[in-house]
Design a protein around this motif. Structure first.
Motif, PDB file in Angstrom:
ATOM      1  N   TYR A  26      16.610  34.385  10.054  1.00 24.92           N
ATOM      2  CA  TYR A  26      15.545  33.706   9.318  1.00 24.92           C
ATOM      3  C   TYR A  26      14.333  34.615   9.120  1.00 24.92           C
ATOM      4  N   LYS A  27      14.592  35.910   9.123  1.00 27.47           N
ATOM      5  CA  LYS A  27      13.508  36.873   8.937  1.00 27.47           C
ATOM      6  C   LYS A  27      12.885  36.707   7.553  1.00 27.47           C
ATOM      7  N   GLY A  28      11.561  36.662   7.510  1.00 24.14           N
ATOM      8  CA  GLY A  28      10.853  36.540   6.241  1.00 24.14           C
ATOM      9  C   GLY A  28      10.589  35.107   5.816  1.00 24.14           C
ATOM     10  N   SER A  29      11.212  34.134   6.458  1.00 20.20           N
ATOM     11  CA  SER A  29      10.972  32.735   6.099  1.00 20.20           C
ATOM     12  C   SER A  29       9.708  32.231   6.795  1.00 20.20           C
ATOM     13  N   ALA A  30       9.078  31.238   6.195  1.00 20.74           N
ATOM     14  CA  ALA A  30       7.799  30.743   6.710  1.00 20.74           C
ATOM     15  C   ALA A  30       7.956  30.082   8.082  1.00 20.74           C
ATOM     16  N   LEU A  31       9.034  29.331   8.252  1.00 20.34           N
ATOM     17  CA  LEU A  31       9.235  28.605   9.506  1.00 20.34           C
ATOM     18  C   LEU A  31       9.976  29.428  10.554  1.00 20.34           C
ATOM     19  N   GLY A  32      10.624  30.498  10.119  1.00 18.83           N
ATOM     20  CA  GLY A  32      11.262  31.419  11.055  1.00 18.83           C
ATOM     21  C   GLY A  32      12.277  30.746  11.969  1.00 18.83           C
ATOM     22  N   PHE A  33      12.140  30.981  13.267  1.00 16.43           N
ATOM     23  CA  PHE A  33      13.110  30.504  14.262  1.00 16.43           C
ATOM     24  C   PHE A  33      13.195  28.983  14.291  1.00 16.43           C
ATOM     25  N   PHE A  34      12.168  28.299  13.813  1.00 21.16           N
ATOM     26  CA  PHE A  34      12.159  26.838  13.815  1.00 21.16           C
ATOM     27  C   PHE A  34      13.300  26.266  12.979  1.00 21.16           C
ATOM     28  N   TRP A  35      13.798  27.057  12.005  1.00 15.63           N
ATOM     29  CA  TRP A  35      14.927  26.609  11.185  1.00 15.63           C
ATOM     30  C   TRP A  35      16.173  26.376  12.020  1.00 15.63           C
ATOM     31  N   THR A  36      16.279  27.035  13.167  1.00 11.58           N
ATOM     32  CA  THR A  36      17.431  26.853  14.051  1.00 11.58           C
ATOM     33  C   THR A  36      17.568  25.399  14.465  1.00 11.58           C
ATOM     34  N   PHE A  37      16.445  24.722  14.656  1.00  8.33           N
ATOM     35  CA  PHE A  37      16.457  23.312  15.043  1.00  8.33           C
ATOM     36  C   PHE A  37      16.338  22.385  13.832  1.00  8.33           C
ATOM     37  N   LEU A  38      15.637  22.846  12.791  1.00  6.60           N
ATOM     38  CA  LEU A  38      15.407  22.001  11.621  1.00  6.60           C
ATOM     39  C   LEU A  38      16.685  21.805  10.808  1.00  6.60           C
ATOM     40  N   ASN A  39      17.482  22.862  10.675  1.00  8.04           N
ATOM     41  CA  ASN A  39      18.732  22.762   9.903  1.00  8.04           C
ATOM     42  C   ASN A  39      19.661  21.671  10.433  1.00  8.04           C
ATOM     43  N   PRO A  40      20.019  21.686  11.719  1.00  5.42           N
ATOM     44  CA  PRO A  40      20.902  20.619  12.211  1.00  5.42           C
ATOM     45  C   PRO A  40      20.276  19.233  12.134  1.00  5.42           C
ATOM     46  N   PHE A  41      18.946  19.157  12.313  1.00  4.77           N
ATOM     47  CA  PHE A  41      18.286  17.855  12.235  1.00  4.77           C
ATOM     48  C   PHE A  41      18.371  17.291  10.815  1.00  4.77           C
ATOM     49  N   LEU A  42      18.151  18.152   9.804  1.00  6.88           N
ATOM     50  CA  LEU A  42      18.236  17.698   8.411  1.00  6.88           C
ATOM     51  C   LEU A  42      19.667  17.295   8.054  1.00  6.88           C
ATOM     52  N   GLN A  43      20.649  18.043   8.573  1.00 11.92           N
ATOM     53  CA  GLN A  43      22.042  17.673   8.349  1.00 11.92           C
ATOM     54  C   GLN A  43      22.337  16.309   8.969  1.00 11.92           C
ATOM     55  N   LEU A  44      21.785  16.074  10.154  1.00 16.46           N
ATOM     56  CA  LEU A  44      21.965  14.784  10.817  1.00 16.46           C
ATOM     57  C   LEU A  44      21.424  13.659   9.950  1.00 16.46           C
ATOM     58  N   VAL A  45      20.252  13.858   9.363  1.00 21.63           N
ATOM     59  CA  VAL A  45      19.640  12.835   8.507  1.00 21.63           C
ATOM     60  C   VAL A  45      20.508  12.568   7.285  1.00 21.63           C
ATOM     61  N   VAL A  46      20.980  13.637   6.629  1.00 21.59           N
ATOM     62  CA  VAL A  46      21.784  13.485   5.412  1.00 21.59           C
ATOM     63  C   VAL A  46      23.088  12.745   5.713  1.00 21.59           C
ATOM     64  N   TYR A  47      23.803  13.189   6.752  1.00 19.08           N
ATOM     65  CA  TYR A  47      25.080  12.557   7.083  1.00 19.08           C
ATOM     66  C   TYR A  47      24.889  11.107   7.534  1.00 19.08           C
ATOM     67  N   THR A  48      23.771  10.818   8.192  1.00 16.17           N
ATOM     68  CA  THR A  48      23.495   9.451   8.621  1.00 16.17           C
ATOM     69  C   THR A  48      23.322   8.539   7.411  1.00 16.17           C
ATOM     70  N   VAL A  49      22.581   9.011   6.403  1.00 13.89           N
ATOM     71  CA  VAL A  49      22.362   8.218   5.190  1.00 13.89           C
ATOM     72  C   VAL A  49      23.676   8.003   4.452  1.00 13.89           C
ATOM     73  N   VAL A  50      24.459   9.071   4.318  1.00 16.01           N
ATOM     74  CA  VAL A  50      25.695   8.992   3.541  1.00 16.01           C
ATOM     75  C   VAL A  50      26.729   8.094   4.208  1.00 16.01           C
ATOM     76  N   PHE A  51      26.963   8.312   5.509  1.00 14.59           N
ATOM     77  CA  PHE A  51      28.065   7.625   6.177  1.00 14.59           C
ATOM     78  C   PHE A  51      27.659   6.347   6.911  1.00 14.59           C
ATOM     79  N   ASN A  52      26.379   6.123   7.081  1.00  9.78           N
ATOM     80  CA  ASN A  52      25.950   4.903   7.761  1.00  9.78           C
ATOM     81  C   ASN A  52      25.416   3.865   6.781  1.00  9.78           C
ATOM     82  N   VAL A  53      24.879   4.352   5.655  1.00  6.63           N
ATOM     83  CA  VAL A  53      24.274   3.454   4.680  1.00  6.63           C
ATOM     84  C   VAL A  53      25.177   3.277   3.462  1.00  6.63           C
ATOM     85  N   ILE A  54      25.613   4.411   2.875  1.00  2.00           N
ATOM     86  CA  ILE A  54      26.410   4.337   1.640  1.00  2.00           C
ATOM     87  C   ILE A  54      27.863   3.989   1.958  1.00  2.00           C
ATOM     88  N   PHE A  55      28.480   4.759   2.874  1.00  2.63           N
ATOM     89  CA  PHE A  55      29.858   4.495   3.285  1.00  2.63           C
ATOM     90  C   PHE A  55      29.855   4.039   4.740  1.00  2.63           C
TER      91      PHE A  55
END
Length: 262
Positions: A26-55
């Motif tokens: 994540y060199k050069g990104s604004a959030l840097g190492f924080f993306w390590t935790f943010l990426n899985p959290f955002l995936q969790l949110v997306v999959y929760t909406v798709v499979f818990n709400v839509i399907f």
């Protein structure tokens, strides 16, 4: 044993490559190492909406069920699809410097493994703050499953990275195979649903997928909150060591002409 001792003597090189990979991700990104935790959290949110709400999945707290399987799968998929190029991309090092060539796939796998462990921090946080809870006795088995999957992925990376030196198309093929395997592995569904539809030899062929056993172990520990079934755990251990041995054997045979092919 000699190979293990040689790799141990180059441990500083392995640690250096792992550190470089983790820092450069994540060199050069604004959030840097924080993306390590943010990426899985955002995936969790997306999959929760798709499979818990839509399907509707019909499983209690499906987002935990899904995420406990998704994070280990991403580790395996990364080693399968991206790990195949770890020797080719370091061609200058291979041609100019002597070191055990296994250092490259091992360091790549370890960096992906460390990234998975960071993602598990998010899993533990979600389980804790949602009140889902843990079985402390079952958690004692979690390091065993971590190590088994690490061995499996090292074996996979050794194998595909060695073949890619001779056949560069493997880099593109593995991405397709990883996508196909995701649907043939119980990442988004339970093994019981497959058992209901497949019988006899077809079910036995399905169970030859090593990630079936490993994901079941993760889910039994963290989702079902119980000690893993001994048959499932032994199956995971067996597949982990078998793939590690196959990967090392293949790599040791093919590495002799790496410099010529690169």
């Amino acid at each position: 044993m000699n190979k293990l001792l040689e790799l141990y003597s180059y441990r500083q090189m392995i640690f250096g490559l792992v550190h470089r990979e983790l820092r450069g991700r994540y060199k050069g990104s604004a959030l840097g190492f924080f993306w390590t935790f943010l990426n899985p959290f955002l995936q969790l949110v997306v999959y929760t909406v798709v499979f818990n709400v839509i399907f509707s999945s019909g499983l209690e707290k499906y987002y935990i069920f899904l995420f406990v399987g998704l994070v280990p799968w991403i580790f395996f998929s990364t080693c399968l699809s991206a790990g195949c190029g770890c020797v080719v991309t370091a061609s200058n090092m291979v041609k100019k410097i002597y070191f055990p060539r296994e250092v490259l796939p091992v360091s790549f796998t370890l960096s992906a493994f460390v990234n998975m462990l960071y993602c598990f921090v998010v899993i533990f946080a979600v389980i804790f703050f949602t009140g889902f809870g843990f079985n402390l006795a079952a958690l004692l088995y979690l390091p065993i499953v971590f190590i088994v999957e690490l061995f499996l992925c090292i074996g996979i990376t050794l194998f595909v990275s060695a073949i890619t030196v001779y056949v560069r198309d493997v880099q593109h093929i593995m991405g397709i195979i990883a996508m196909l395997l995701q649907f043939l592995t119980p990442v988004m569904y339970t093994v019981d649903r497959i058992a209901e539809r497949l019988h006899g030899k077809f079910l036995r062929v399905y169970m030859l997928n090593p990630m079936v056993h490993i994901l079941e172990c993760y889910r039994q520990i963290l989702y079902y909150k119980k000690i893993p079934d001994i048959s499932t755990l032994l199956g995971a251990v067996a597949f982990g060591f078998i793939f590690l041995l196959i990967g090392e054997f293949s790599f040791s045979k093919l590495q002799k002409k790496f410099a010529e092919e690169l």
